[in-house]
Scaffold this active site. Structure first.
Site, PDB file in Angstrom:
ATOM      1  N   GLU A  69       0.536  -1.291  -0.009  1.00 49.41           N
ATOM      2  CA  GLU A  69       0.048  -0.127  -0.048  1.00 49.41           C
ATOM      3  C   GLU A  69       0.985   1.244   0.071  1.00 49.41           C
ATOM      4  OE1 GLU A  69      -2.809  -0.376   3.479  1.00 49.41           O
ATOM      5  OE2 GLU A  69      -3.844  -2.158   2.235  1.00 49.41           O
ATOM      6  N   SER A 155      19.910  -7.934  -6.953  1.00 50.90           N
ATOM      7  CA  SER A 155      18.802  -8.099  -7.723  1.00 50.90           C
ATOM      8  C   SER A 155      19.139  -9.167  -8.816  1.00 50.90           C
ATOM      9  CB  SER A 155      18.211  -7.044  -8.341  1.00 50.90           C
ATOM     10  OG  SER A 155      18.018  -5.822  -7.539  1.00 50.90           O
ATOM     11  N   HIS A 284       4.506 -10.257  -9.452  1.00 46.53           N
ATOM     12  CA  HIS A 284       6.013 -10.650  -9.053  1.00 46.53           C
ATOM     13  C   HIS A 284       6.633  -9.363  -8.164  1.00 46.53           C
ATOM     14  CE1 HIS A 284      10.269 -11.130  -9.786  1.00 46.53           C
ATOM     15  NE2 HIS A 284      10.430  -9.695  -9.848  1.00 46.53           N
ATOM     16  N   SER A 285       6.043  -8.127  -8.469  1.00 43.39           N
ATOM     17  CA  SER A 285       6.336  -7.034  -7.726  1.00 43.39           C
ATOM     18  C   SER A 285       5.455  -5.986  -8.052  1.00 43.39           C
ATOM     19  CB  SER A 285       7.813  -6.519  -8.070  1.00 43.39           C
ATOM     20  OG  SER A 285       7.918  -5.774  -9.357  1.00 43.39           O
TER      21      SER A 285
HETATM   22  C1  LIG Z   1      20.570 -11.795 -14.423  1.00 49.73           C
HETATM   23  C2  LIG Z   1      19.136 -11.274 -14.446  1.00 49.73           C
HETATM   24  N1  LIG Z   1      18.297 -11.572 -15.446  1.00 49.73           N
HETATM   25  C3  LIG Z   1      17.005 -11.003 -15.402  1.00 49.73           C
HETATM   26  C4  LIG Z   1      16.534 -10.167 -14.383  1.00 49.73           C
HETATM   27  C5  LIG Z   1      15.127  -9.576 -14.329  1.00 49.73           C
HETATM   28  N2  LIG Z   1      14.347 -10.356 -13.198  1.00 49.73           N
HETATM   29  C6  LIG Z   1      14.053  -9.963 -12.132  1.00 49.73           C
HETATM   30  S1  LIG Z   1      13.318 -11.151 -11.181  1.00 49.73           S
HETATM   31  C7  LIG Z   1      13.254 -12.152 -12.611  1.00 49.73           C
HETATM   32  C8  LIG Z   1      12.176 -13.228 -12.361  1.00 49.73           C
HETATM   33  C9  LIG Z   1      12.675 -14.556 -11.535  1.00 49.73           C
HETATM   34  O1  LIG Z   1      11.853 -15.251 -11.103  1.00 49.73           O
HETATM   35  P1  LIG Z   1      12.069 -16.318 -10.035  1.00 49.73           P
HETATM   36  O2  LIG Z   1      13.636 -16.879  -9.870  1.00 49.73           O
HETATM   37  O3  LIG Z   1      11.307 -17.576 -10.347  1.00 49.73           O
HETATM   38  O4  LIG Z   1      11.879 -15.855  -8.668  1.00 49.73           O
HETATM   39  P2  LIG Z   1      10.372 -15.217  -8.214  1.00 49.73           P
HETATM   40  O5  LIG Z   1      10.533 -13.841  -8.607  1.00 49.73           O
HETATM   41  O6  LIG Z   1       9.347 -16.027  -9.011  1.00 49.73           O
HETATM   42  O7  LIG Z   1      10.510 -15.478  -6.558  1.00 49.73           O
HETATM   43  C10 LIG Z   1      13.941 -11.652 -13.471  1.00 49.73           C
HETATM   44  C11 LIG Z   1      13.884 -12.438 -14.847  1.00 49.73           C
HETATM   45  C12 LIG Z   1      17.535 -10.083 -13.484  1.00 49.73           C
HETATM   46  N3  LIG Z   1      17.127  -9.225 -12.192  1.00 49.73           N
HETATM   47  N4  LIG Z   1      18.636 -10.613 -13.342  1.00 49.73           N
END
Ligand SMILES: Cc1ncc(C[n+]2csc(CCOP(=O)(O)OP(=O)(O)O)c2C)c(N)n1
Length: 386
Positions: A69, A155, A284-285
């Site tokens: 929020e 990240s 996701h966010s």
């Molecule tokens: C090396 C890299 N590639 C792409 C991203 C963009 N990105 C951020 S979160 C995400 C998905 C990750 O999914 P998962 O590992 O299944 O974790 P969840 O968010 O579902 O908990 C991506 C592709 C990043 N942060 N770092």
């Protein structure tokens, strides 16, 4: 130890657990069924620790809701909640020793909550105040806590995996009686760092516990487009790592699996891999809208299995929890959370001059010059930057 025929013999087994096959090569370990009833043939007596797990999950969900929020109101720039995955995260925390070194992805702040990170500590990070140990230089949810053995969140997906393996090797060399634990999502298993990390851990025999939160989605990519084959626990097996799949929405099964796996890691000084099968109930966010890429029905079905309602039902039926206690908890925690948020909002922000502080042992002349320039520019445009 072998349950799977042929040469595959690296399946970690747990005593007294229910097993769901659901067409999987490795069965899903479960103690508490979706209906909040202990699985057939399993013995489990409700305990004070189960109540602690439940209350920690409830607090986590309340805090996540408030910070979501706060983001929607424009008070913080970003947030990522644990919604639906509390059983995996808090269950893991409950199965570890508080000194095990945690390398998280970014959705595992429940471990910090379990270990005693205060609401104010969370808010100082998310609001980038002068009291944020990360000096306000990272996006919200990128926590760090050396005292609580929680390494700084990065990240960049999966980079924590090789780091945790190296740290586990160092612990082994130092004959320490603790392990490292690394969390990642199923999306993270598609990164090269995942494969490099697992291979190093297996061949160098490092005491690291790999915890894969398979929540079904990597932002808008479904698990079905992420991998094929016999699930992710089977990948651990293929690297020669003792592995198991666990119902990640069952906090009791997760805690038991983690403490068994941790013991194995320590006793044999080798890695263990756990795949926790769960579901990300929210987006996701705050940067995406999950309604755009998945159907409502899927989420509604997943909601039926979520961990808080499940454990709550079990503890109410065991006489260790009640709606009265729940109301008291909600009122008290809401007040504490609001206090922490309002304090964080009133606090000074982390000083911009600290932008490169503690990053390098000694600042280069170029960085020093850039820092001076930044400070003088901010000073000239005070009216814009405050
Ligand atoms: C090396 C890299 N590639 C792409 C991203 C963009 N990105 C951020 S979160 C995400 C998905 C990750 O999914 P998962 O590992 O299944 O974790 P969840 O968010 O579902 O908990 C991506 C592709 C990043 N942060 N770092």
């Amino acid at each position: 130890m072998s349950r799977v025929s042929g040469r595959i013999s690296r399946v970690l087994e747990f005593r007294g657990g229910g097993e769901l096959n659901e067409g999987r090569a490795l069965p899903l370990y479960q103690i508490l069924g979706e209906n909040g009833i202990i699985a057939k043939g399993v013995k489990h007596t409700a305990s004070k620790r189960d109540v602690k797990v439940l209350t920690c999950m409830m607090k986590l969900r309340m805090m996540d809701r408030m910070l979501l929020e706060a983001q929607r109101q424009g008070r913080i720039p970003f947030y990522a909640a644990c919604n639906g995955e509390e059983g995996s995260v808090v269950g893991t925390a409950a199965g570890l020793s508080s000194e095990d070194e945690v390398f998280s992805q970014y959705r595992e702040h429940g471990v910090l909550l379990w270990r005693g990170f205060r609401y104010q500590d969370f808010m100082d990070q998310c609001f980038a105040t002068k009291d944020d140990p990360g000096k306000g230089r990272q996006m919200p949810v990128h926590y760090t806590s050396p005292e609580l053995h929680f390494q700084t969140v990065s990240s960049t997906i999966a980079t924590q995996i090789p780091n945790s393996v190296g740290a586990a090797y160092a612990l082994k060399m130092g004959k320490a009686s603790r392990i490292t634990v690394t969390f990642f999502g199923e999306g993270g298993t598609s990164e090269g760092d995942f494969h490099a990390g697992l291979n190093f851990a297996a061949s160098l025999q490092c005491p690291v516990l790999f915890v894969c939160r398979n929540n079904g989605w990597a932002i808008s990519t479904p698990a079905s487009q992420q991998y094929q084959g016999d699930g992710l626990a089977a990948r651990g097996v293929s690297y020669g790592i003792l592995s198991a799949a666990v119902d990640g929405n069952d906090p009791l099964a997760v805690a038991h699996a983690v403490s068994t796996a941790r013991k194995r890691c320590l006793e044999t000084q080798t890695p263990v891999f756990l795949e926790l099968v769960t579901y990300r109930l929210g987006p996701h966010s705050t940067s995406d809208d999950s309604i755009l890429y998945r159907g409502k029905e899927e989420v509604t079905q997943a909601f039926e299995k979520e961990p808080i309602a499940r454990l709550r039902k079990f503890l109410i039926s065991s006489g260790l929890w009640s709606t009265e206690r729940e109301e008291e908890l909600a009122t008290a925690e809401k007040k504490k959370l609001l206090d922490a948020i309002s304090k964080a909002q009133r606090k000074e922000k982390a000083p911009p001059a600290d932008v490169v502080e503690q990053v390098h042992n000694r600042l280069s002349r170029t960085l020093e010059r850039q820092r001076r320039e930044l400070v003088s520019r901010l000073d000239s445009y005070k009216d814009k930057y405050g």
